[in-house]
Structure formats: C-alpha cells, structure tokens
Design an enzyme around this catalytic site. Structure first.
Site, PDB file in Angstrom:
ATOM      1  N   GLU A 178      11.685   7.606   7.216  1.00  0.00           N
ATOM      2  CA  GLU A 178      12.991   6.649   6.474  1.00  0.00           C
ATOM      3  C   GLU A 178      14.636   7.078   6.848  1.00  0.00           C
ATOM      4  O   GLU A 178      15.355   6.524   7.011  1.00  0.00           O
ATOM      5  CB  GLU A 178      13.285   6.397   4.527  1.00  0.00           C
ATOM      6  CG  GLU A 178      12.023   5.973   4.072  1.00  0.00           C
ATOM      7  CD  GLU A 178      11.609   4.899   5.001  1.00  0.00           C
ATOM      8  OE1 GLU A 178      13.051   4.267   5.469  1.00  0.00           O
ATOM      9  OE2 GLU A 178      11.120   4.592   3.894  1.00  0.00           O
TER      10      GLU A 178
ATOM     11  N   GLU B 168       7.649  -2.756   6.408  1.00  0.00           N
ATOM     12  CA  GLU B 168       7.900  -2.407   7.152  1.00  0.00           C
ATOM     13  C   GLU B 168       5.950  -2.808   8.200  1.00  0.00           C
ATOM     14  O   GLU B 168       5.257  -1.479   9.112  1.00  0.00           O
ATOM     15  CB  GLU B 168       7.301  -0.940   7.667  1.00  0.00           C
ATOM     16  CG  GLU B 168       7.033   0.440   7.979  1.00  0.00           C
ATOM     17  CD  GLU B 168       7.733   1.036   6.719  1.00  0.00           C
ATOM     18  OE1 GLU B 168       8.423  -0.053   5.704  1.00  0.00           O
ATOM     19  OE2 GLU B 168       7.618   1.657   6.167  1.00  0.00           O
ATOM     20  N   ASN B 169       5.230  -3.287   7.145  1.00  0.00           N
ATOM     21  CA  ASN B 169       4.166  -3.756   7.823  1.00  0.00           C
ATOM     22  C   ASN B 169       3.753  -4.376   9.545  1.00  0.00           C
ATOM     23  O   ASN B 169       4.535  -4.838   9.817  1.00  0.00           O
ATOM     24  CB  ASN B 169       3.147  -4.797   7.244  1.00  0.00           C
ATOM     25  CG  ASN B 169       2.899  -4.462   5.429  1.00  0.00           C
ATOM     26  OD1 ASN B 169       2.762  -2.705   5.334  1.00  0.00           O
ATOM     27  ND2 ASN B 169       3.089  -5.266   4.918  1.00  0.00           N
TER      28      ASN B 169
ATOM     29  N   GLU C 193      13.771  -2.274   8.511  1.00  0.00           N
ATOM     30  CA  GLU C 193      12.033  -2.547   8.943  1.00  0.00           C
ATOM     31  C   GLU C 193      11.309  -2.810  10.245  1.00  0.00           C
ATOM     32  O   GLU C 193      11.025  -1.539  11.080  1.00  0.00           O
ATOM     33  CB  GLU C 193      11.968  -3.825   8.178  1.00  0.00           C
ATOM     34  CG  GLU C 193      12.191  -3.899   6.921  1.00  0.00           C
ATOM     35  CD  GLU C 193      12.195  -2.818   5.740  1.00  0.00           C
ATOM     36  OE1 GLU C 193      10.709  -1.485   6.244  1.00  0.00           O
ATOM     37  OE2 GLU C 193      12.873  -2.527   5.128  1.00  0.00           O
TER      38      GLU C 193
ATOM     39  N   CYS D 261       0.709  -1.193  -0.002  1.00  0.00           N
ATOM     40  CA  CYS D 261       0.167   0.009  -0.387  1.00  0.00           C
ATOM     41  C   CYS D 261       0.851   1.396  -0.221  1.00  0.00           C
ATOM     42  O   CYS D 261       0.280   2.047  -0.581  1.00  0.00           O
ATOM     43  CB  CYS D 261      -1.142   0.284   1.290  1.00  0.00           C
ATOM     44  SG  CYS D 261      -2.397  -1.105   1.057  1.00  0.00           S
ATOM     45  N   GLN D 262       2.102   1.343   1.120  1.00  0.00           N
ATOM     46  CA  GLN D 262       3.085   2.201   0.202  1.00  0.00           C
ATOM     47  C   GLN D 262       3.085   3.201  -1.141  1.00  0.00           C
ATOM     48  O   GLN D 262       3.872   2.077  -1.362  1.00  0.00           O
ATOM     49  CB  GLN D 262       4.371   2.702   1.394  1.00  0.00           C
ATOM     50  CG  GLN D 262       4.913   3.497   1.531  1.00  0.00           C
ATOM     51  CD  GLN D 262       5.996   3.389   1.963  1.00  0.00           C
ATOM     52  OE1 GLN D 262       7.094   2.551   2.724  1.00  0.00           O
ATOM     53  NE2 GLN D 262       6.314   4.423   2.886  1.00  0.00           N
TER      54      GLN D 262
ATOM     55  N   TYR E  49      17.209   8.529   2.931  1.00  0.00           N
ATOM     56  CA  TYR E  49      17.259   7.388   3.732  1.00  0.00           C
ATOM     57  C   TYR E  49      18.155   7.973   4.306  1.00  0.00           C
ATOM     58  O   TYR E  49      18.489   8.625   5.505  1.00  0.00           O
ATOM     59  CB  TYR E  49      17.584   6.724   2.745  1.00  0.00           C
ATOM     60  CG  TYR E  49      16.060   5.698   2.730  1.00  0.00           C
ATOM     61  CD1 TYR E  49      15.762   6.153   1.303  1.00  0.00           C
ATOM     62  CD2 TYR E  49      16.212   4.705   3.230  1.00  0.00           C
ATOM     63  CE1 TYR E  49      14.401   5.086   1.657  1.00  0.00           C
ATOM     64  CE2 TYR E  49      14.561   3.592   2.835  1.00  0.00           C
ATOM     65  CZ  TYR E  49      14.307   4.350   1.682  1.00  0.00           C
ATOM     66  OH  TYR E  49      13.082   2.986   1.443  1.00  0.00           O
TER      67      TYR E  49
ATOM     68  N   ARG F 145      12.984  -6.631  -7.121  1.00  0.00           N
ATOM     69  CA  ARG F 145      13.106  -5.374  -6.410  1.00  0.00           C
ATOM     70  C   ARG F 145      13.461  -4.121  -7.020  1.00  0.00           C
ATOM     71  O   ARG F 145      14.697  -3.987  -7.964  1.00  0.00           O
ATOM     72  CB  ARG F 145      14.599  -5.904  -5.612  1.00  0.00           C
ATOM     73  CG  ARG F 145      14.552  -5.137  -4.186  1.00  0.00           C
ATOM     74  CD  ARG F 145      14.859  -5.697  -2.490  1.00  0.00           C
ATOM     75  NE  ARG F 145      15.228  -4.452  -2.106  1.00  0.00           N
ATOM     76  CZ  ARG F 145      16.774  -4.062  -1.079  1.00  0.00           C
ATOM     77  NH1 ARG F 145      17.603  -5.533  -1.280  1.00  0.00           N
ATOM     78  NH2 ARG F 145      16.728  -3.329  -0.325  1.00  0.00           N
ATOM     79  N   MET F 146      12.801  -2.961  -6.725  1.00  0.00           N
ATOM     80  CA  MET F 146      13.057  -1.292  -7.630  1.00  0.00           C
ATOM     81  C   MET F 146      15.120  -1.818  -7.752  1.00  0.00           C
ATOM     82  O   MET F 146      15.314  -0.529  -8.385  1.00  0.00           O
ATOM     83  CB  MET F 146      12.216  -1.244  -7.304  1.00  0.00           C
ATOM     84  CG  MET F 146      10.886  -1.185  -8.259  1.00  0.00           C
ATOM     85  SD  MET F 146       9.675   0.117  -8.560  1.00  0.00           S
ATOM     86  CE  MET F 146       9.307   0.674  -6.630  1.00  0.00           C
TER      87      MET F 146
HETATM   88  N1  BES Z   1       8.792   2.144   3.837  1.00  0.00           N
HETATM   89  C1  BES Z   1      10.528   1.174   2.711  1.00  0.00           C
HETATM   90  C2  BES Z   1       9.704   0.451   1.610  1.00  0.00           C
HETATM   91  C3  BES Z   1       8.547   2.232   0.482  1.00  0.00           C
HETATM   92  C4  BES Z   1       9.227   3.231  -0.067  1.00  0.00           C
HETATM   93  C5  BES Z   1       7.890   1.525   0.599  1.00  0.00           C
HETATM   94  C6  BES Z   1       8.868   3.608  -0.160  1.00  0.00           C
HETATM   95  C7  BES Z   1       7.184   2.213  -0.442  1.00  0.00           C
HETATM   96  C8  BES Z   1       7.160   3.522  -1.007  1.00  0.00           C
HETATM   97  C9  BES Z   1      10.837   0.202   2.945  1.00  0.00           C
HETATM   98  O1  BES Z   1      11.469   0.398   4.714  1.00  0.00           O
HETATM   99  C10 BES Z   1      11.898   0.325   2.693  1.00  0.00           C
HETATM  100  O2  BES Z   1      13.045   1.840   2.842  1.00  0.00           O
HETATM  101  N2  BES Z   1      12.983  -0.271   2.117  1.00  0.00           N
HETATM  102  C11 BES Z   1      14.201  -0.653   1.680  1.00  0.00           C
HETATM  103  C12 BES Z   1      15.699  -1.129   2.517  1.00  0.00           C
HETATM  104  C13 BES Z   1      15.498  -0.392   3.177  1.00  0.00           C
HETATM  105  C14 BES Z   1      17.172  -1.343   3.996  1.00  0.00           C
HETATM  106  C15 BES Z   1      16.180   0.852   2.446  1.00  0.00           C
HETATM  107  C16 BES Z   1      13.957  -1.205   0.157  1.00  0.00           C
HETATM  108  O3  BES Z   1      12.830  -1.479  -0.102  1.00  0.00           O
HETATM  109  O4  BES Z   1      14.914  -1.012  -0.643  1.00  0.00           O
HETATM  110 ZN    ZN Z   2      12.576   2.268   5.497  1.00  0.00          ZN
END
Ligand code: BES
Ligand code: ZN
Length: 592
Positions: free
Chosen positions: A307, A260-261, A285, A127-128, A372, A543-544
């Site tokens: 973040e 982080e659901n 997470e 959903c995010q 981040y 994984r984008m």
């Molecule tokens: N909350 C994010 C994922 C996210 C961000 C989803 C923006 C939708 C919109 C999650 O906590 C995250 O930051 N994931 C990172 C990993 C992190 C260790 C940098 C990822 O997916 O790469």
């Molecule tokens: Zn995050």
C-alpha cells in the site's frame, strides 16, 4: 529465507501449490459454491500438507485415484480450520471436492433489492486479506503464488466475471458456463469472482467495464480516461504485464473503495460522481498491478510494501495527470488523516510502525491507513535523498528483479541498501520502518499546496466568525472541500451544520467522503436531526474507510451512543460480513 506468515497455517517446508483447476457451480438458492479443484504442487510431496480453510464442507480428497485421509486438526476464530491432508506419496497432483459455507467470509450474496437493477441476485468475493480460504482450501499467504483455470456455472441470464482471462462461454440448459484462465501466478488473496446481471463495455484497446446495465453508461463516462492512466503508469513502473485492465462496478455495500484484483479492479460505485473527480481511486488500484500484484508483500506484516508503494505511485501519476499542486493538496489532506489515526491508535503503539508486529494474526483488524501514507511519505524521502532520476531507475529495477515474487520488508531494505546506499545516510530508514509514530515534522519534506492554503484561509476566516459565500467555494477542487470539512472545528453550531450542508450541496453531490466528514461533525455538534440521513447512509454504503468513523463518533458522543447498536442491527443484513465484523468490533470494544 525462512519466515512464517502468522496469518496462515502454511508450512512452506512441506511444498507449495503451483496451479489449480477449478470447477465451480454457483447456487443462489443455498448461497453456496460447489467446487471441485485439482491442485498441482511445485514438487512432489511426501507425508502431510497443511492448507488453510474456513467453514468448508470437504467431501472428497483424492491423489492419483487413491483416497486421501484428511483431518481438520486445528481451529481458530480468525485463521479458520487447518486442513491436514495426510499420506501423500510423492504426489504432485491431488483433487478436492467441497462446498463453501453460506457464511463464507469472502462472499457476499445480495438479493435483487440490493442491486442497481433490482431484478437479479448478485454475488461477489473479497479475498484480501485472509478470506480466500473460505472459498477453497489453499496456502492462504501472499508468499505462495499459483496459476489457475476456472469453469464457473451460473444460472442462465447471469454473467460470471473473474479476475482472469475469459476463454470461453458455453450455453447449457438453464445454465451458462464461463471458462477463465489466469496464466500469471498470483497469491491467493487476488483470486476474485462476481456473478450478476452484468454488461460489458469497451473503453479502449486494453480497458473496459463490467457493470449492471443501469450503471454502465455513467461508469463508462466516468472512467473513460483509464487507457491514458495505463500509459502513464507504464512510464513510471514498466510494462503492464497482465493483458487487459477492466473494471467491475459493484453494489454500494462493497467494503472498500476498490480492490486491485488482477486484470479486473473491483470498484465501489461511490467512485462514480458524474464529475470524473474521484478517479484517483483508479490510479491507486491500477498502480497495484505493479506494486502489490507483481511485487507482493510476503506477509501482512509487510503490508506497507503493497500500500505504501502503491500510494507513492499514485502520487507520481496524479502529479503527471493533474499537476504538482493538486497532488500536494491530496497529500496535505492525507497527512492530517494519518496524524489523526496515529494519535487515535497511540503514538507509541507498534501498530503505527510500517513493519507490523508478528504476534498479530488478524490481518483485517490491523489494516489502517498508516501503511499507505506513512509508507508513501517514506518513499518520497528516499526519492528526495537520491533525486528523482536515480530513484526512477531504482523503481524499474525493483519491479523487474522481484516481478511475480513476494518479499519481506527486510528483503526490500537489503535491495535498497545495495542499489541506493546513500538513502541510508540521509534518511533514518530504521525509524521510518520500525518505530511507532511519525518522525518529527521538521525532519522530513512535508507536503505544501497553494490550493490547500486557499481552503485554509477560508477556515481561518470562519474561526474569526466569517462564513464563506457560495462564489468563494463553488469552483473548488473536490480535495479542497475535503480539506475544508476536515479542518472544521469538531463542534460547530447547528445553524452552521445546516449552512455548510447547503453551501456545498452535500445531498446533491452524493459523495461518500463528504457525507462521512459531515456526519461526524453533525454528531459531535449535537445536530440530532441528521440521524435519519445517517441511517440511510449506513443502510446503503459499506465502504469501511467512511462508514467506520461515523459509527465510531456515534459511540463516542453522549447523545448518540444509545442509537449506535440499534442502528447497526437494522443495517447489518445489508452489509458485507467484513464490514459487519468491523462495526461489531467497534461496538463490543465500547461495551455496547
Ligand atoms: N487493497 C486495498 C483494499 C484492501 C486492503 C482490502 C486491506 C483488504 C484488506 C485497496 O487497494 C485499497 O487500498 N483501497 C482503498 C482505496 C485507496 C484509494 C486508499 C479503500 O478501499 O479505501
Ligand atoms: Zn491499495
């Protein structure tokens, strides 16, 4: 405090949703959810209520036995449709019956062949940032929080896992109903569900794992230390207020490393390496359980509050679990990536500031790694300015004062000024938060690491013509290899591409981050033989963070440009819609 979330049609003056009771029937044959949702509002509402929605088929709307009038009266590609409920008469409860679209943006419906087991279909949500509205009409802004309950009916044999507390499982004829409740108020972007052939395994008193039977053993070994992480996180951030902390292992097309659901982190299987060397993802997470889920950014313009704080907390926990030098090794690598992204977007672009511009409503398209790492480096400056002891007291106060609330960057800065005015004397807060680019290198405490220095020496030797031997690198930390790949010149000889492939045993290690760096180098170096492996990579992984740079480089490089669109078309049906949109945007921006 008045603010408007540009990513939502919500009008906070009308009232706020307080609680939702869902009944959801999952239909794998049509790829839809049939939902009845009863909404409770904070206060009785008179007149209109605007809700966000995306391609929802609304069938009925009632309040206290009365039919409600409604209209989808505004429409936008990104925001979706504004559902305008009309004629509320001091109602604080109403019910909506609707069906989701088979192209709901939050949902990925996988056929059996896209799962680890290969025998059952799989469904999961993401959903995010602004996709909850494609599952249910809501005030889809992180500034509104609600509690919920949900009864989810799924075909017998499958399990429904929600980011909530399981209260009951009932077997029906041909169906199973899973009942959940979420007693802590959450913003809509933290609603999450998954359905599949899932097993559950305990890890510790508060921790466990949901995964397909084929992966559960490896996952349980990889993440056996989760309980220890919670204990360390609690020391830094205060008590864990969500009850359990479980993981759900998703198929590899999941567009993120982790999400982080609440109570149930959704995790990419790319974190399972068989070495426990990528559990910093869990640290991240898990930290969101405080920074993000407990204290939440009020709009996506304030995303760094989620973040940046989480990345900072991650560095602190990593320091405890793995030592200062390993934490700094991560940070050196992250600083380089940060600078690359800032340069790519443009040193002067407002998209590189921590507080993001308000005219941007597409929260997904401005999601970068900048909030981040720039956010985390900024918070480290604040810590250094007052000393760790005082900063840690501040962290606890921040978590306590704003728990289960959402706040803007400005509200955060007011609190920082009240509690730690010295920070504003020593750190150029305004510059960090509101100005693009990065402060000059000599004005902040940049990371330093001996492990990094070792990798750098080997890189320098390579520049002088000496390649590393197997013994030199075989005991390297995963982040040393990452830093090494990151530090290689953009263009190397094809023979050297092959050499590093062998040296680091890249195929065997199956590490998505190694692949991503390596394929980028191969493309720029003209190593055309690598194409089939890139295709396999793009077919499998969603994984984008790692997939986008590979396609971006293919597009930017002469020999590979022509392959980019056809490759994308071959893999698109296996990818999540969020990834598809992002890849499509790269191609369109390049005129492909
Ligand atoms: N909350 C994010 C994922 C996210 C961000 C989803 C923006 C939708 C919109 C999650 O906590 C995250 O930051 N994931 C990172 C990993 C992190 C260790 C940098 C990822 O997916 O790469
Ligand atoms: Zn995050």
């Amino acid at each position: 405090m008045e603010f408007k979330d540009p990513a939502s049609y919500t009008d906070l003056k009308q009232g706020k949703i307080k609680h939702i009771d869902f009944r959801i029937a999952v239909d794998f044959s049509t790829h839809t959810l049939d939902v009845t949702a009863q909404y409770q509002l904070q206060e009785p509402v008179h007149g209109s209520l605007y809700l966000d929605s995306y391609k929802l088929d609304l069938k009925e709307a009632h309040a206290r036995g009365r039919k409600l009038e409604w209209e989808f009266d505004l429409r936008d590609d990104i925001l979706g449709e504004r559902l305008h409920l009309k004629g509320l008469q001091g109602d604080s409860i109403f019910t909506l019956t609707f069906r989701t679209s088979s192209d709901a943006r939050a949902l990925q419906w996988l056929n059996a062949s896209q799962t680890a087991g290969g025998n059952f279909p799989f469904l999961y949500s993401q959903c995010q940032a602004v996709h909850a509205r494609s599952i249910f009409p809501c005030q889809d802004t992180p500034s509104v929080r609600f509690t919920y309950s949900a009864e989810v009916e799924v075909p017998q044999g499958l399990v429904a896992a929600l980011a909530a507390e399981q209260v009951q499982v009932r077997e029906g004829s041909g169906q199973t109903v899973f009942a959940y409740r979420m007693p802590q108020p959450i913003p809509s972007y933290l609603f999450a569900l998954a359905v599949g052939n899932l097993e559950f395994q305990e890890l510790g008193p508060r921790t466990g794992i949901y995964a397909e039977p084929e992966t559960i053993k490896a996952a349980a070994w990889e993440f056996a230390e989760n309980e220890t992480k919670i204990i360390e996180a609690e020391k830094l951030l205060g008590p864990y207020l969500w009850g359990r902390y479980d993981l759900l292992i998703l198929p590899p097309s999941f567009p993120y490393g982790g999400m982080e659901n609440p109570r149930l982190t959704f995790l990419s299987p790319t974190a399972i390496l068989g070495t426990r060397s990528y559990t910093s993802l869990i640290t991240h997470e898990l930290a969101h359980a405080w920074t993000g889920n407990l204290v939440t950014n009020a709009t996506w313009q304030d995303f760094w509050l989620n973040e940046g704080w989480t990345t900072y907390a991650e560095t602190r926990i990593t320091e405890i679990l793995e030592g200062k030098d390993v934490e700094q090794l991560h940070a050196v690598y992250d600083e380089k990536r940060l600078m690359e992204v800032i340069e790519q977007i443009g040193m002067d672009s407002p998209l590189t500031a921590l507080k993001l511009p308000a005219d941007e409503k597409d929260a997904d398209s401005f999601t970068t790694i900048i909030p981040y790492y720039k956010g985390s480096f900024f918070l480290n400056e604040c810590e250094v300015a007052v000393g760790r002891e005082r900063f840690d007291v501040f962290i606890h106060k921040y978590m306590t004062k704003f728990q289960f609330q959402s706040l803007t960057t400005e509200a955060f800065l007011d609190f920082l000024k009240e509690e730690l005015p010295v920070v504003f004397e020593k750190v150029d807060v305004h510059k960090w938060i509101y100005e693009p680019g990065m402060p000059k290198a000599d004005t902040w405490h940049r990371p330093k690491s001996a492990l990094y220095a070792e990798a750098k020496r080997v890189l320098d030797d390579y520049q002088k013509g000496v390649k590393p031997a197997r013994e030199q690198v075989q005991n390297w930390h995963r982040y040393q290899i990452l830093a090494f790949l990151q530090g290689l010149p953009g263009k190397i000889s094809i023979a050297d591409c092959r050499y590093y492939d062998e040296l680091f045993e890249l195929e065997k290690k199956n590490d998505i981050a190694f692949f991503s760096h390596f394929y980028v180098i191969c493309i720029t170096s003209g190593h055309q033989e690598i194409l089939p492996r890139i295709e396999q990579f793009m077919e499998k992984f969603g994984r984008m963070l790692y997939v986008l740079p590979v396609l971006r480089t293919m597009i930017a490089t002469d020999w590979s440009r022509g392959y980019a669109r056809p490759l994308f078309e071959r893999v698109r049906s296996r990818q999540h819609q969020i990834t598809v949109s992002a890849l499509e945007r790269l191609l369109k921006d390049a005129g492909l």
